[in-house]
Design an enzyme around this catalytic site. Structure first.
Site, PDB file in Angstrom:
ATOM      1  N   LEU A  27       0.814  -1.218   0.000  1.00 60.93           N
ATOM      2  CA  LEU A  27       0.000   0.000   0.000  1.00 60.93           C
ATOM      3  C   LEU A  27       0.848   1.268   0.000  1.00 60.93           C
ATOM      4  CD1 LEU A  27      -2.652  -1.190   2.605  1.00 60.93           C
ATOM      5  CD2 LEU A  27      -2.672  -1.449   0.117  1.00 60.93           C
TER       6      LEU A  27
ATOM      7  N   HIS B  24      -3.620   4.310  -1.949  1.00 62.04           N
ATOM      8  CA  HIS B  24      -4.557   3.376  -1.308  1.00 62.04           C
ATOM      9  C   HIS B  24      -5.105   3.982  -0.018  1.00 62.04           C
ATOM     10  CE1 HIS B  24      -1.797   0.382  -3.394  1.00 62.04           C
ATOM     11  NE2 HIS B  24      -2.985   0.031  -3.858  1.00 62.04           N
TER      12      HIS B  24
ATOM     13  N   SER C 273       2.351   0.721  -6.890  1.00 62.78           N
ATOM     14  CA  SER C 273       3.198  -0.290  -6.233  1.00 62.78           C
ATOM     15  C   SER C 273       4.379  -0.645  -7.129  1.00 62.78           C
ATOM     16  CB  SER C 273       2.387  -1.551  -5.947  1.00 62.78           C
ATOM     17  OG  SER C 273       1.305  -1.201  -5.116  1.00 62.78           O
TER      18      SER C 273
END
Ligand code: PAF
Length: 276
Positions: free
Chosen positions: A29, A33, A183
């Protein structure tokens, strides 16, 4: 925050939870997020997140095995963001036997842009998301606009399959230099990381050109593509499309978005900008 690894455990915890706002993730995360989790509170009395790296949406030569898995730090961030329940099943829970029923998005979505570059990707996304929605039964789902086509596919699936869910598209969160958080940014070398903001700069240049009256979209797309190539990128596409369905704009009265995917070193970066 309660952590649930089985469907039964999650369902019994949510039985009296009231209206659920849900943000599905694949973990690792970042602030993008976390901003979904924070916004979720206004859409439900109970905020649920999931972490599941979904093999079905990765192609055979993609990064499923090396996709970053950072469960402990993810949990800490979710706790700090005030998430009530985390659903973190392993593969044997979501796919106890090989999945044989799938949600296949309309060909018009599945065969263009990300769908063309990653065959089967949206079928994998739509299938896992439908499963997660059936398990969590949320009233609202928060998804980032960074994956613009994914957001559209999920929105259309929910509408066409009559799922009683409100889909909320949330703004992309960017680093100070403009790079959209992802990510996969962690794969970039230090040198590539300094180069990476160029993708968003090209989207901004296109938006500016349209703003001042340019209408030759094909030439704007090819100028940006060539510019990236000259700086060592391998662009997959830079495309000016209608926001509503990501198809080619037919006239001047449509709201537009410019979507892009390009590889830098071995990392494929994705970004988009809505043209206002
Ligand atoms: O955007 C993601 O992280 C994934 O595609 C999603 C929506 C969690 C489905 O696996």
């Amino acid at each position: 925050m309660q952590i649930h690894t089985t469907v039964d455990d999650l369902r019994s915890a949510l039985r009296r939870a009231g209206k659920v706002a849900f943000a599905p993730t694949m973990g690792n995360l970042h602030a993008g997020h976390i901003s979904l989790m924070q916004q979720a509170r206004q859409y439900g009395e109970c905020v649920v997140a999931s972490i599941f790296v979904n093999r079905l949406q990765f192609g055979p030569r993609e990064d499923f095995d090396k996709y970053p898995r950072t469960f402990e730090t993810d949990c800490q961030q979710l706790r700090d963001a005030g998430v009530d329940h985390l659903f973190a099943p392993d593969e044997s829970v979501l796919y106890p036997t090989p999945q044989q029923y799938f949600v296949t998005p309309a060909d018009a979505q599945d065969s263009i842009l990300e769908g063309a570059s990653r065959p089967g990707h949206f079928r994998g996304v739509a299938t896992v998301v439908a499963k997660l929605f059936n398990i969590v039964q949320p009233a609202a789902v928060l998804l980032g606009k960074k994956d613009y086509q994914q957001l559209m596919v999920i929105r259309n699936m929910v509408r066409e399959l009559n799922m009683p869910i409100e889909i909320i598209g949330c703004e992309t969160i960017r680093a100070a230099d403009g790079l959209a958080l992802s990510s996969r940014n962690g794969y970039l070398s230090a040198q590539a990381r300094t180069e990476a903001p160029r993708l968003y700069q090209q989207l901004q240049a296109i938006a500016h050109a349209i703003d001042i009256g340019q209408r030759d979209y094909a030439s704007l797309e090819s100028t940006a593509t060539e510019h990236l190539r000259q700086h060592g990128w391998q662009p997959d596409y830079i495309a000016i499309r209608r926001r509503s369905d990501l198809l080619l704009p037919i006239d001047d009265h449509q709201t537009l978005v410019v979507v892009a995917a390009a590889k830098l070193e071995n990392t494929r970066l994705l970004d988009n900008l809505e043209i206002v």
